[in-house]
Motif scaffolding. Structure first.
Motif, PDB file in Angstrom:
ATOM      1  N   SER A 168      33.980  34.923  36.418  1.00  0.00           N
ATOM      2  CA  SER A 168      33.077  34.344  37.420  1.00  0.00           C
ATOM      3  C   SER A 168      31.665  34.870  37.219  1.00  0.00           C
ATOM      4  N   ILE A 212      40.653  38.127  39.432  1.00  0.00           N
ATOM      5  CA  ILE A 212      41.123  36.741  39.363  1.00  0.00           C
ATOM      6  C   ILE A 212      41.496  36.162  40.729  1.00  0.00           C
ATOM      7  N   ARG A 214      44.505  36.569  42.261  1.00  0.00           N
ATOM      8  CA  ARG A 214      45.925  36.163  42.251  1.00  0.00           C
ATOM      9  C   ARG A 214      46.754  37.416  42.509  1.00  0.00           C
ATOM     10  N   ASN A 235      43.529  40.252  47.937  1.00  0.00           N
ATOM     11  CA  ASN A 235      44.371  39.108  48.323  1.00  0.00           C
ATOM     12  C   ASN A 235      45.164  39.479  49.573  1.00  0.00           C
ATOM     13  N   ASP A 251      45.004  42.346  42.368  1.00  0.00           N
ATOM     14  CA  ASP A 251      45.470  41.409  41.343  1.00  0.00           C
ATOM     15  C   ASP A 251      46.479  42.064  40.408  1.00  0.00           C
ATOM     16  N   VAL A 270      37.335  49.179  44.682  1.00  0.00           N
ATOM     17  CA  VAL A 270      36.085  48.480  44.347  1.00  0.00           C
ATOM     18  C   VAL A 270      35.372  47.952  45.605  1.00  0.00           C
TER      19      VAL A 270
END
Ligand code: NAP
Length: 291
Positions: A168, A212, A214, A235, A251, A270
């Protein structure tokens, strides 16, 4: 668990304490660092992110102003708000919280921000400087946070193999550039949804960064023993054992901590560093104006 945990929350607080001293020095020189955050719409996650950013401003002594706009805000209204903030000399940093409402052009809004106030580091001028190897300006916050984590842990990447999974414009691509820059000198592979054999690429990598979105898609058994593992993903997944019915995960499969040499947790890796780097960019923007 054998890996050293790279505690981004603790590092972020240390960085913010240093920033607070620079903020005090700026205030003594008559400059109050000031971040303006534009929040359009009612996305619950965006409200949480903005609140966390405002709290970080309070911790560091940075003035923060929030501009709330309705979900049905027009592109013209958003552009006008940005133009006003650009010309407001009391404002050093402008952040338009992503995503902007449906029907608005987020890239055009990013391009409208004065590059010297672009504390997200997403303006083409700032990304272009990064491509040119000029890393002293407004760097995108999440990639800059990842680099700080690596630096703080004294992980030497010179000549080492790194894989960044995700390309990205805000995370994966700029991070790959930072890892490949002179002085860091990693040999970087950029993987994405069309990459074949990500498992095989990970197995040879000294550094694996996953960005990602996911949940736990990167398997623990893909990690080379002793590798550094940085999990950017955030996520939300269902978890009946929690009162809330859900929890946050990254992820990367958490079992990677049994194999890696160093690993970032989710949450607490992060994410907090991204906010600290936003504070850092805001202080830097104020200092640059003073000089
Ligand atoms: P994005 O814009 O959706 O990009 C995702 C990237 O991952 C794309 O390049 C995509 O490939 C790639 N990808 C998707 N599924 C894949 C798969 N199964 N295998 C390999 N590559 C795959 O996401 P983003 O904004 O970069 O964010 C990524 C994650 O980081 C999200 O979980 C986000 O919440 C998190 N994030 C965290 C922070 C933080 O502060 N910790 C900050 C920003 C983002 P294609 O290009 O081929 O589509």
């Amino acid at each position: 668990m054998s890996a050293v945990i790279l505690d981004g929350k603790a590092l972020g607080l240390r960085i913010e304490a240093e920033l607070a001293e620079r903020v005090s020095a700026l205030k003594e020189s008559g400059v109050e660092p000031h971040l303006a955050v534009v929040l359009a719409g009612d996305d619950p996650a965006s409200h949480v992110y903005v609140r966390n950013k405002q709290r970080a401003c309070e911790r560091t002594g940075i003035k923060s102003t929030r501009v709330d706009l309705p979900n049905n805000v027009t592109q013209e209204d958003l552009m006008r708000v940005v133009a006003n903030l650009n010309s407001d000399n009391s404002v050093h940093g402008i952040l338009v919280q992503s995503p902007t409402p449906y029907g608005t052009d987020e890239l055009a809004i990013t391009e409208a921000i004065d590059p010297s106030k672009d504390v997200d580091g997403f303006h083409p001028t700032n990304l272009g400087r990064l491509v040119m190897g000029q890393v002293d300006g407004m760097l995108p916050c999440t990639p800059a946070g990842v680099m700080k984590i690596i630096e703080d842990a004294s992980i030497d990447l010179q000549g080492k193999k790194a894989v960044v999974i995700g390309r990205s414009r805000i995370v994966g691509m700029p991070l790959a550039l930072l890892l490949a820059q002179k002085g860091v000198d990693a040999t970087v592979t950029i993987a994405h949804s069309r990459t074949q054999d990500i498992a095989g690429i990970c197995r040879t990598a000294d550094l694996v960064v996953a960005a990602i979105g996911r949940a736990e898609a990167i398997q623990a058994e893909w990690i080379k023993p002793g590798a550094t593992v940085i999990d950017v993903g955030i996520n939300r997944v269902a978890d009946d054992s929690r009162e809330s019915g859900s929890r946050l995960t990254g992820d990367i499969e958490p079992e990677a901590a049994n194999i890696a040499g160093h690993i970032t947790p989710v949450p607490g890796g992060v994410g907090p560093m991204t906010i600290s780097m936003l504070m850092s960019n805001t202080v830097r923007a104020a200092e640059l104006r003073l000089n």
